[in-house]
Design a protein around this motif. Structure first.
Motif, PDB file in Angstrom:
ATOM      1  N   ILE A 236      14.252  -1.605   3.469  1.00 55.56           N
ATOM      2  CA  ILE A 236      13.475  -0.409   3.138  1.00 55.56           C
ATOM      3  C   ILE A 236      12.051  -0.756   2.723  1.00 55.56           C
ATOM      4  O   ILE A 236      11.226   0.144   2.534  1.00 55.56           O
ATOM      5  CB  ILE A 236      14.155   0.439   2.035  1.00 55.56           C
ATOM      6  N   LEU A 237      11.773  -2.055   2.577  1.00 56.17           N
ATOM      7  CA  LEU A 237      10.415  -2.455   2.236  1.00 56.17           C
ATOM      8  C   LEU A 237      10.162  -3.841   2.811  1.00 56.17           C
ATOM      9  O   LEU A 237      11.031  -4.708   2.757  1.00 56.17           O
ATOM     10  CB  LEU A 237      10.254  -2.473   0.714  1.00 56.17           C
ATOM     11  N   ASP A 238       8.970  -4.053   3.379  1.00 58.05           N
ATOM     12  CA  ASP A 238       8.606  -5.328   4.005  1.00 58.05           C
ATOM     13  C   ASP A 238       7.119  -5.518   3.770  1.00 58.05           C
ATOM     14  O   ASP A 238       6.302  -4.885   4.424  1.00 58.05           O
ATOM     15  CB  ASP A 238       8.946  -5.243   5.511  1.00 58.05           C
ATOM     16  N   VAL A 239       6.751  -6.343   2.788  1.00 58.78           N
ATOM     17  CA  VAL A 239       5.333  -6.527   2.461  1.00 58.78           C
ATOM     18  C   VAL A 239       4.953  -8.003   2.471  1.00 58.78           C
ATOM     19  O   VAL A 239       5.766  -8.874   2.176  1.00 58.78           O
ATOM     20  CB  VAL A 239       4.965  -5.945   1.071  1.00 58.78           C
ATOM     21  N   GLU A 240       3.714  -8.271   2.819  1.00 55.92           N
ATOM     22  CA  GLU A 240       3.224  -9.655   2.770  1.00 55.92           C
ATOM     23  C   GLU A 240       1.747  -9.685   2.396  1.00 55.92           C
ATOM     24  O   GLU A 240       1.132  -8.653   2.163  1.00 55.92           O
ATOM     25  CB  GLU A 240       3.484 -10.365   4.107  1.00 55.92           C
ATOM     26  N   GLY A 241       1.200 -10.884   2.307  1.00 61.33           N
ATOM     27  CA  GLY A 241      -0.233 -11.053   2.041  1.00 61.33           C
ATOM     28  C   GLY A 241      -0.679 -10.409   0.743  1.00 61.33           C
ATOM     29  O   GLY A 241       0.038 -10.453  -0.257  1.00 61.33           O
ATOM     30  N   LYS A 242      -1.863  -9.812   0.804  1.00 62.72           N
ATOM     31  CA  LYS A 242      -2.463  -9.181  -0.377  1.00 62.72           C
ATOM     32  C   LYS A 242      -1.525  -8.166  -1.017  1.00 62.72           C
ATOM     33  O   LYS A 242      -1.395  -8.087  -2.233  1.00 62.72           O
ATOM     34  CB  LYS A 242      -3.762  -8.445   0.015  1.00 62.72           C
ATOM     35  N   GLU A 243      -0.867  -7.392  -0.157  1.00 62.79           N
ATOM     36  CA  GLU A 243       0.004  -6.334  -0.649  1.00 62.79           C
ATOM     37  C   GLU A 243       1.126  -6.914  -1.509  1.00 62.79           C
ATOM     38  O   GLU A 243       1.505  -6.354  -2.530  1.00 62.79           O
ATOM     39  CB  GLU A 243       0.579  -5.554   0.536  1.00 62.79           C
ATOM     40  N   LYS A 244       1.632  -8.070  -1.080  1.00 60.58           N
ATOM     41  CA  LYS A 244       2.684  -8.720  -1.852  1.00 60.58           C
ATOM     42  C   LYS A 244       2.121  -9.296  -3.155  1.00 60.58           C
ATOM     43  O   LYS A 244       2.716  -9.141  -4.220  1.00 60.58           O
ATOM     44  CB  LYS A 244       3.359  -9.827  -1.049  1.00 60.58           C
ATOM     45  N   GLN A 245       0.954  -9.926  -3.034  1.00 62.12           N
ATOM     46  CA  GLN A 245       0.339 -10.529  -4.227  1.00 62.12           C
ATOM     47  C   GLN A 245       0.068  -9.490  -5.316  1.00 62.12           C
ATOM     48  O   GLN A 245       0.122  -9.794  -6.505  1.00 62.12           O
ATOM     49  CB  GLN A 245      -0.978 -11.215  -3.850  1.00 62.12           C
ATOM     50  N   ASN A 246      -0.226  -8.277  -4.892  1.00 68.61           N
ATOM     51  CA  ASN A 246      -0.564  -7.231  -5.860  1.00 68.61           C
ATOM     52  C   ASN A 246       0.655  -6.491  -6.416  1.00 68.61           C
ATOM     53  O   ASN A 246       0.509  -5.582  -7.223  1.00 68.61           O
ATOM     54  CB  ASN A 246      -1.514  -6.216  -5.226  1.00 68.61           C
ATOM     55  N   LEU A 247       1.845  -6.876  -5.971  1.00 70.47           N
ATOM     56  CA  LEU A 247       3.057  -6.203  -6.450  1.00 70.47           C
ATOM     57  C   LEU A 247       3.321  -6.518  -7.918  1.00 70.47           C
ATOM     58  O   LEU A 247       2.948  -7.581  -8.412  1.00 70.47           O
ATOM     59  CB  LEU A 247       4.271  -6.650  -5.643  1.00 70.47           C
ATOM     60  N   THR A 248       3.929  -5.590  -8.598  1.00 66.99           N
ATOM     61  CA  THR A 248       4.477  -5.857  -9.925  1.00 66.99           C
ATOM     62  C   THR A 248       5.900  -5.294  -9.910  1.00 66.99           C
ATOM     63  O   THR A 248       6.248  -4.531  -8.998  1.00 66.99           O
ATOM     64  CB  THR A 248       3.691  -5.116 -11.032  1.00 66.99           C
ATOM     65  N   VAL A 249       6.702  -5.675 -10.900  1.00 63.89           N
ATOM     66  CA  VAL A 249       8.065  -5.159 -10.945  1.00 63.89           C
ATOM     67  C   VAL A 249       8.029  -3.624 -11.000  1.00 63.89           C
ATOM     68  O   VAL A 249       8.794  -2.948 -10.309  1.00 63.89           O
ATOM     69  CB  VAL A 249       8.834  -5.745 -12.153  1.00 63.89           C
ATOM     70  N   GLU A 250       7.087  -3.078 -11.794  1.00 71.74           N
ATOM     71  CA  GLU A 250       6.971  -1.619 -11.919  1.00 71.74           C
ATOM     72  C   GLU A 250       6.664  -0.978 -10.567  1.00 71.74           C
ATOM     73  O   GLU A 250       7.271   0.019 -10.191  1.00 71.74           O
ATOM     74  CB  GLU A 250       5.868  -1.246 -12.916  1.00 71.74           C
ATOM     75  N   LYS A 251       5.704  -1.571  -9.849  1.00 71.24           N
ATOM     76  CA  LYS A 251       5.338  -1.025  -8.536  1.00 71.24           C
ATOM     77  C   LYS A 251       6.523  -1.049  -7.575  1.00 71.24           C
ATOM     78  O   LYS A 251       6.735  -0.117  -6.801  1.00 71.24           O
ATOM     79  CB  LYS A 251       4.181  -1.819  -7.923  1.00 71.24           C
ATOM     80  N   LEU A 252       7.298  -2.146  -7.645  1.00 67.33           N
ATOM     81  CA  LEU A 252       8.472  -2.254  -6.773  1.00 67.33           C
ATOM     82  C   LEU A 252       9.477  -1.161  -7.078  1.00 67.33           C
ATOM     83  O   LEU A 252      10.032  -0.539  -6.178  1.00 67.33           O
ATOM     84  CB  LEU A 252       9.151  -3.621  -6.978  1.00 67.33           C
ATOM     85  N   VAL A 253       9.708  -0.949  -8.369  1.00 70.41           N
ATOM     86  CA  VAL A 253      10.660   0.084  -8.781  1.00 70.41           C
ATOM     87  C   VAL A 253      10.161   1.449  -8.295  1.00 70.41           C
ATOM     88  O   VAL A 253      10.928   2.241  -7.734  1.00 70.41           O
ATOM     89  CB  VAL A 253      10.847   0.083 -10.320  1.00 70.41           C
ATOM     90  N   ASP A 254       8.844   1.698  -8.482  1.00 66.04           N
ATOM     91  CA  ASP A 254       8.263   2.957  -8.013  1.00 66.04           C
ATOM     92  C   ASP A 254       8.443   3.134  -6.511  1.00 66.04           C
ATOM     93  O   ASP A 254       8.831   4.206  -6.046  1.00 66.04           O
ATOM     94  CB  ASP A 254       6.758   3.011  -8.330  1.00 66.04           C
ATOM     95  N   LYS A 255       8.169   2.066  -5.778  1.00 64.95           N
ATOM     96  CA  LYS A 255       8.302   2.127  -4.318  1.00 64.95           C
ATOM     97  C   LYS A 255       9.724   2.481  -3.931  1.00 64.95           C
ATOM     98  O   LYS A 255       9.966   3.278  -3.032  1.00 64.95           O
ATOM     99  CB  LYS A 255       7.925   0.780  -3.690  1.00 64.95           C
ATOM    100  N   PHE A 256      10.649   1.837  -4.632  1.00 63.35           N
ATOM    101  CA  PHE A 256      12.053   2.099  -4.333  1.00 63.35           C
ATOM    102  C   PHE A 256      12.390   3.575  -4.568  1.00 63.35           C
ATOM    103  O   PHE A 256      13.029   4.227  -3.750  1.00 63.35           O
ATOM    104  CB  PHE A 256      12.948   1.204  -5.202  1.00 63.35           C
ATOM    105  N   HIS A 257      11.907   4.099  -5.685  1.00 63.31           N
ATOM    106  CA  HIS A 257      12.131   5.524  -5.985  1.00 63.31           C
ATOM    107  C   HIS A 257      11.537   6.406  -4.903  1.00 63.31           C
ATOM    108  O   HIS A 257      12.161   7.348  -4.434  1.00 63.31           O
ATOM    109  CB  HIS A 257      11.487   5.898  -7.329  1.00 63.31           C
ATOM    110  N   GLU A 258      10.319   6.026  -4.524  1.00 66.30           N
ATOM    111  CA  GLU A 258       9.611   6.762  -3.486  1.00 66.30           C
ATOM    112  C   GLU A 258      10.446   6.821  -2.220  1.00 66.30           C
ATOM    113  O   GLU A 258      10.593   7.859  -1.598  1.00 66.30           O
ATOM    114  CB  GLU A 258       8.338   5.982  -3.145  1.00 66.30           C
TER     115      GLU A 258
END
Ligand SMILES: Nc1ncnc2c1ncn2[C@@H]1O[C@H](COP(=O)(O)OP(=O)(O)O)[C@@H](O)[C@H]1O
Ligand SMILES: [Mg+2]
Length: 265
Positions: free
Chosen positions: A227-249
């Protein structure tokens, strides 16, 4: 270099327990990718690995490795070019054999049929490879592997796998059974090997911050889908909170019941 096309796995088809563990997964893994994989319990992470290694045949779809369709190739053949490490340190090495014999067996794998034997030169080579592990294993080459700690065994398994030069490395929570200190040592070693030998790697972890910190690309699985596939800058900028938000989204549901996935250790 690795392509999964419309890959599906249904367990217990036609029964009340019918379970689609992998649902139409499409994925292209590039040479040198270091992918971390997260997802709650039962989301299909291990099953995905089992399909790649040939432990189970897929219900539908195909698996290509370096251009070749291996979907119907038996597990033992794929083991020549796919390395896998499990959570249980006992599974990677033979307890009742010495370190050097264990290393020799895996090393031969990399030679695809060429005869190489355990001689003085070989022992020197192994010793040289063991020193950087900084676990004193270079002085224990005649000891049975059964005498080693879990951390030492996982480190040895990792080293042996690297020596066999696999096209792809699959790590299934390979540090989860270790104490925090040894888990960190094995994780550091993993990153070092992946970078040094440019290994194409997929690493399942239940730890989100680990999945963010390590690797070049991150996948999140849920209910048998990526359900999510990120790399590069987008991955570097991730935080646990952002991941949780994305999952909710994406799924509009909460992680609350899944404490394991939320662990940040
Ligand atoms: N050999 C099997 N037989 C039947 N069901 C299985 C088998 N292996 C896995 N499953 C089911 O497939 C789903 C995904 O499991 P798994 O891939 O182990 O998840 P994860 O590794 O993400 O925790 C679960 O519902 C699990 O019960
Ligand atoms: Mg699993």
């Amino acid at each position: 270099m690795i392509r999964l096309e419309h890959l599906s796995k249904v367990f217990q088809t036609g029964t009340v327990n019918e379970n689609a563990a992998i649902r139409d997964v499409n994925l292209t893994v590039k040479e040198g990718d270091f992918i971390t994989i997260i997802g709650s319990n039962g989301s299909g992470k291990t099953t995905l690995f089992n399909l790649i290694t040939g432990t189970y045949p897929p219900t539908e779809g195909n698996i290509y490795i370096r251009g070749k369709d291996v979907s119907r190739e038996p597990e033992f053949k794929r083991a020549r070019y796919i390395g896998r490490i499990f959570q249980d340190p006992l599974l990677g090495t033979a307890s009742n054999m010495s370190l050097e014999d264990n290393m020799m067996i895996t090393y031969r794998k990399g030679f695809k049929g060429l005869k190489v034997s355990l001689n003085g030169k070989m022992r020197d080579f192994f010793r040289e490879k063991l020193v950087p592990l900084q676990m004193g294993l270079e002085d224990r080459m005649k000891d049975n592997v059964g005498l080693l700690s879990g951390g030492q065994r996982q480190a040895l398994t990792l080293l042996m796998m690297v020596l066999s030069q696999p096209a792809l490395i699959l790590l299934d929570e390979h540090t989860a059974a270790l104490d925090p200190k040894n888990a960190q040592i094995v994780l550091d070693l993993t990153t070092r090997f992946v970078e040094e030998y440019k290994l194409t790697t997929m690493m399942i972890t239940h730890n989100m911050s680990q999945a963010i910190r390590y690797g070049t690309r991150l996948l999140m699985m849920d209910l048998g889908e990526i359900i999510l596939d990120v790399e590069g800058k987008e991955k570097q900028n991730l935080t646990v909170e952002k991941l949780v938000d994305k999952f909710h989204e994406i799924r509009e549901k909460t992680f609350v019941s899944d404490e394991a996935l939320l662990s940040q250790g």
